[in-house]
Design a protein around this motif. Structure first.
Motif, PDB file in Angstrom:
ATOM      1  N   ILE A 115       0.940  -1.133  -0.072  1.00 14.59           N
ATOM      2  CA  ILE A 115      -0.026  -0.032  -0.117  1.00 14.59           C
ATOM      3  C   ILE A 115       0.866   1.451  -0.008  1.00 14.59           C
ATOM      4  O   ILE A 115       0.744   2.345  -0.684  1.00 14.59           O
ATOM      5  N   ARG A 116       1.920   1.203   0.857  1.00 11.26           N
ATOM      6  CA  ARG A 116       2.818   2.247   0.880  1.00 11.26           C
ATOM      7  C   ARG A 116       3.472   2.549  -0.458  1.00 11.26           C
ATOM      8  O   ARG A 116       3.326   3.775  -0.854  1.00 11.26           O
ATOM      9  N   ASP A 117       3.810   1.521  -1.294  1.00  8.06           N
ATOM     10  CA  ASP A 117       4.643   1.796  -2.345  1.00  8.06           C
ATOM     11  C   ASP A 117       3.375   2.244  -3.391  1.00  8.06           C
ATOM     12  O   ASP A 117       4.000   3.329  -4.307  1.00  8.06           O
ATOM     13  N   TYR A 118       2.520   1.634  -3.452  1.00 10.19           N
ATOM     14  CA  TYR A 118       1.479   2.204  -4.319  1.00 10.19           C
ATOM     15  C   TYR A 118       1.011   3.704  -3.992  1.00 10.19           C
ATOM     16  O   TYR A 118       1.013   4.322  -5.131  1.00 10.19           O
ATOM     17  N   GLU A 119       1.086   3.910  -2.720  1.00 10.95           N
ATOM     18  CA  GLU A 119       0.585   5.562  -2.485  1.00 10.95           C
ATOM     19  C   GLU A 119       1.766   6.342  -3.099  1.00 10.95           C
ATOM     20  O   GLU A 119       1.585   7.429  -3.500  1.00 10.95           O
ATOM     21  N   GLN A 120       3.035   5.784  -2.936  1.00 11.33           N
ATOM     22  CA  GLN A 120       4.307   6.567  -3.321  1.00 11.33           C
ATOM     23  C   GLN A 120       4.038   6.637  -4.899  1.00 11.33           C
ATOM     24  O   GLN A 120       4.305   7.906  -5.370  1.00 11.33           O
ATOM     25  N   THR A 121       3.800   5.764  -5.406  1.00 10.19           N
ATOM     26  CA  THR A 121       3.634   5.708  -6.940  1.00 10.19           C
ATOM     27  C   THR A 121       2.797   6.601  -7.494  1.00 10.19           C
ATOM     28  O   THR A 121       2.808   7.442  -8.244  1.00 10.19           O
ATOM     29  N   LEU A 122       1.362   6.691  -6.762  1.00  6.11           N
ATOM     30  CA  LEU A 122       0.451   7.436  -7.065  1.00  6.11           C
ATOM     31  C   LEU A 122       0.746   8.955  -6.915  1.00  6.11           C
ATOM     32  O   LEU A 122       0.370   9.781  -7.758  1.00  6.11           O
ATOM     33  N   LYS A 123       1.335   9.318  -5.806  1.00 13.54           N
ATOM     34  CA  LYS A 123       1.883  10.415  -5.586  1.00 13.54           C
ATOM     35  C   LYS A 123       2.795  11.062  -6.580  1.00 13.54           C
ATOM     36  O   LYS A 123       2.783  12.213  -7.255  1.00 13.54           O
ATOM     37  N   ASN A 124       3.823   9.907  -7.055  1.00 10.01           N
ATOM     38  CA  ASN A 124       4.934  10.550  -8.148  1.00 10.01           C
ATOM     39  C   ASN A 124       4.116  10.716  -9.291  1.00 10.01           C
ATOM     40  O   ASN A 124       4.331  11.632 -10.045  1.00 10.01           O
ATOM     41  N   GLN A 125       3.175   9.763  -9.602  1.00 13.18           N
ATOM     42  CA  GLN A 125       2.437  10.211 -10.887  1.00 13.18           C
ATOM     43  C   GLN A 125       1.644  11.429 -10.907  1.00 13.18           C
ATOM     44  O   GLN A 125       1.631  12.288 -12.026  1.00 13.18           O
ATOM     45  N   ALA A 126       0.808  11.703  -9.621  1.00 14.79           N
ATOM     46  CA  ALA A 126       0.264  13.039  -9.504  1.00 14.79           C
ATOM     47  C   ALA A 126       1.050  14.143  -9.785  1.00 14.79           C
ATOM     48  O   ALA A 126       0.938  15.103 -10.399  1.00 14.79           O
ATOM     49  N   GLU A 127       2.312  14.075  -9.333  1.00 14.45           N
ATOM     50  CA  GLU A 127       3.353  15.118  -9.557  1.00 14.45           C
ATOM     51  C   GLU A 127       3.928  15.281 -10.913  1.00 14.45           C
ATOM     52  O   GLU A 127       4.123  16.274 -11.654  1.00 14.45           O
ATOM     53  N   VAL A 128       4.060  13.942 -11.449  1.00 17.38           N
ATOM     54  CA  VAL A 128       4.258  14.074 -13.081  1.00 17.38           C
ATOM     55  C   VAL A 128       3.353  14.824 -13.801  1.00 17.38           C
ATOM     56  O   VAL A 128       3.421  15.600 -14.606  1.00 17.38           O
ATOM     57  N   ILE A 129       2.088  14.356 -13.451  1.00 15.37           N
ATOM     58  CA  ILE A 129       0.878  14.881 -14.239  1.00 15.37           C
ATOM     59  C   ILE A 129       0.695  16.236 -14.254  1.00 15.37           C
ATOM     60  O   ILE A 129       0.525  17.153 -15.016  1.00 15.37           O
ATOM     61  N   ALA A 130       0.826  16.811 -12.991  1.00 16.18           N
ATOM     62  CA  ALA A 130       0.930  18.030 -12.371  1.00 16.18           C
ATOM     63  C   ALA A 130       1.890  18.792 -13.355  1.00 16.18           C
ATOM     64  O   ALA A 130       1.638  19.850 -13.893  1.00 16.18           O
ATOM     65  N   LEU A 131       3.133  18.497 -13.283  1.00 13.02           N
ATOM     66  CA  LEU A 131       4.190  19.017 -14.117  1.00 13.02           C
ATOM     67  C   LEU A 131       3.990  19.175 -15.411  1.00 13.02           C
ATOM     68  O   LEU A 131       4.083  20.136 -16.295  1.00 13.02           O
ATOM     69  N   GLU A 132       3.468  17.936 -16.161  1.00  5.12           N
ATOM     70  CA  GLU A 132       3.105  17.962 -17.556  1.00  5.12           C
ATOM     71  C   GLU A 132       1.910  19.055 -17.787  1.00  5.12           C
ATOM     72  O   GLU A 132       2.224  19.688 -18.662  1.00  5.12           O
ATOM     73  N   LYS A 133       0.895  19.099 -17.161  1.00  2.08           N
ATOM     74  CA  LYS A 133       0.044  20.170 -17.167  1.00  2.08           C
ATOM     75  C   LYS A 133       0.509  21.636 -17.259  1.00  2.08           C
ATOM     76  O   LYS A 133       0.010  22.469 -18.083  1.00  2.08           O
ATOM     77  N   GLU A 134       1.448  21.842 -16.026  1.00  3.09           N
ATOM     78  CA  GLU A 134       2.149  23.121 -15.854  1.00  3.09           C
ATOM     79  C   GLU A 134       2.907  23.567 -17.378  1.00  3.09           C
ATOM     80  O   GLU A 134       2.721  24.496 -17.872  1.00  3.09           O
ATOM     81  N   GLN A 135       3.461  22.424 -17.810  1.00  2.00           N
ATOM     82  CA  GLN A 135       4.375  22.540 -18.810  1.00  2.00           C
ATOM     83  C   GLN A 135       3.374  22.798 -20.236  1.00  2.00           C
ATOM     84  O   GLN A 135       3.903  23.788 -20.732  1.00  2.00           O
ATOM     85  N   LYS A 136       2.456  22.158 -20.321  1.00  2.00           N
ATOM     86  CA  LYS A 136       1.478  22.397 -21.461  1.00  2.00           C
ATOM     87  C   LYS A 136       0.746  23.856 -21.429  1.00  2.00           C
ATOM     88  O   LYS A 136       0.824  24.714 -22.513  1.00  2.00           O
ATOM     89  N   LEU A 137       0.554  24.264 -20.185  1.00  2.75           N
ATOM     90  CA  LEU A 137       0.195  25.734 -19.879  1.00  2.75           C
ATOM     91  C   LEU A 137       1.053  26.605 -20.416  1.00  2.75           C
ATOM     92  O   LEU A 137       0.740  27.530 -21.084  1.00  2.75           O
ATOM     93  N   GLN A 138       2.253  26.448 -20.088  1.00  4.20           N
ATOM     94  CA  GLN A 138       3.116  27.383 -20.381  1.00  4.20           C
ATOM     95  C   GLN A 138       3.618  27.442 -21.693  1.00  4.20           C
ATOM     96  O   GLN A 138       3.664  28.480 -22.176  1.00  4.20           O
ATOM     97  N   ASN A 139       3.590  26.244 -22.383  1.00  2.00           N
ATOM     98  CA  ASN A 139       3.676  26.152 -23.926  1.00  2.00           C
ATOM     99  C   ASN A 139       2.634  26.683 -24.467  1.00  2.00           C
ATOM    100  O   ASN A 139       2.776  27.743 -25.682  1.00  2.00           O
ATOM    101  N   ASP A 140       1.331  26.524 -24.039  1.00  2.00           N
ATOM    102  CA  ASP A 140       0.230  27.135 -24.870  1.00  2.00           C
ATOM    103  C   ASP A 140       0.273  28.750 -24.599  1.00  2.00           C
ATOM    104  O   ASP A 140       0.157  29.569 -25.525  1.00  2.00           O
TER     105      ASP A 140
END
Length: 183
Positions: A104-129
């Motif tokens: 569960i801990r690993d899974y939560e960590q993975t989810l957190k990492n994924q969320a961070e990656v998605i947030a970064l991607e969104k931010e990047q996209k907004l900046q690009n737009d």
């Protein structure tokens, strides 16, 4: 969890002493049986068999009782084995629970990492737009500016042409007037 651990601490010494009791009983019943056989052998050789047989019967009952004890011991042993098995299972469950918690801990960590990656991607996209919109705006401004310059240039050219035409017309009129006067 915690409760099971306490329980095990309390029960473990009880189980040990229980095992000890069983072993002691077994030993006693075996010794008693051996003693009985010795006595019985001697009794068979006694000249007057009746009291010997009575005694033999009593001893026989004792042996029966000892056999009962042995059976009882066997049951106790089995119970003890069951307890031990149950404890092993509890231990295994704890290990399993621990492993699951890790997962569960690993899974939560993975989810957190994924969320961070998605947030970064969104931010990047907004900046690009945003950068793209800014670029287009600048292009529009530049093209508007150049169009304006072009228009101004045309106006200037037209004005110059107009001036030239006026001058030419004026020159012609002057010449015409001069000729008319000369005539």
């Amino acid at each position: 969890g915690r409760g099971q651990l306490d329980l095990r601490k309390q029960v473990a010494p009880l189980l040990k002493s229980f095992q000890g009791e069983i072993d002691a009983l077994s030993k006693r019943s075996k010794e008693a049986e051996a003693a009985f056989l010795n006595v019985y052998k001697r009794l068979i050789d006694v000249p007057d068999p009746v009291p010997a047989l009575d005694l033999g019967q009593q001893l026989q009952l004792k042996v029966q009782r000892l056999h009962d004890i042995e059976t009882e011991n066997q049951k106790l042993r089995e119970t003890l084995e069951e307890y031990n098995k149950e404890f092993a299972e509890v231990k295994n469950q704890e290990v399993t629970i621990k492993a699951l918690k890790e997962k569960i801990r690993d899974y939560e960590q993975t989810l957190k990492n994924q969320a961070e990656v998605i947030a970064l991607e969104k931010e990047q996209k907004l900046q690009n737009d945003f950068a793209e919109k800014e670029r287009k705006l600048q292009e529009t401004q530049m093209s508007t500016t150049s169009k304006l310059e072009e228009a101004e240039h045309k106006v200037h050219t037209l004005q110059t042409a107009l001036e030239k035409t006026r001058t030419e017309l004026f020159d012609l009129k002057t010449k015409y007037d001069e000729e008319t006067t000369a005539k």
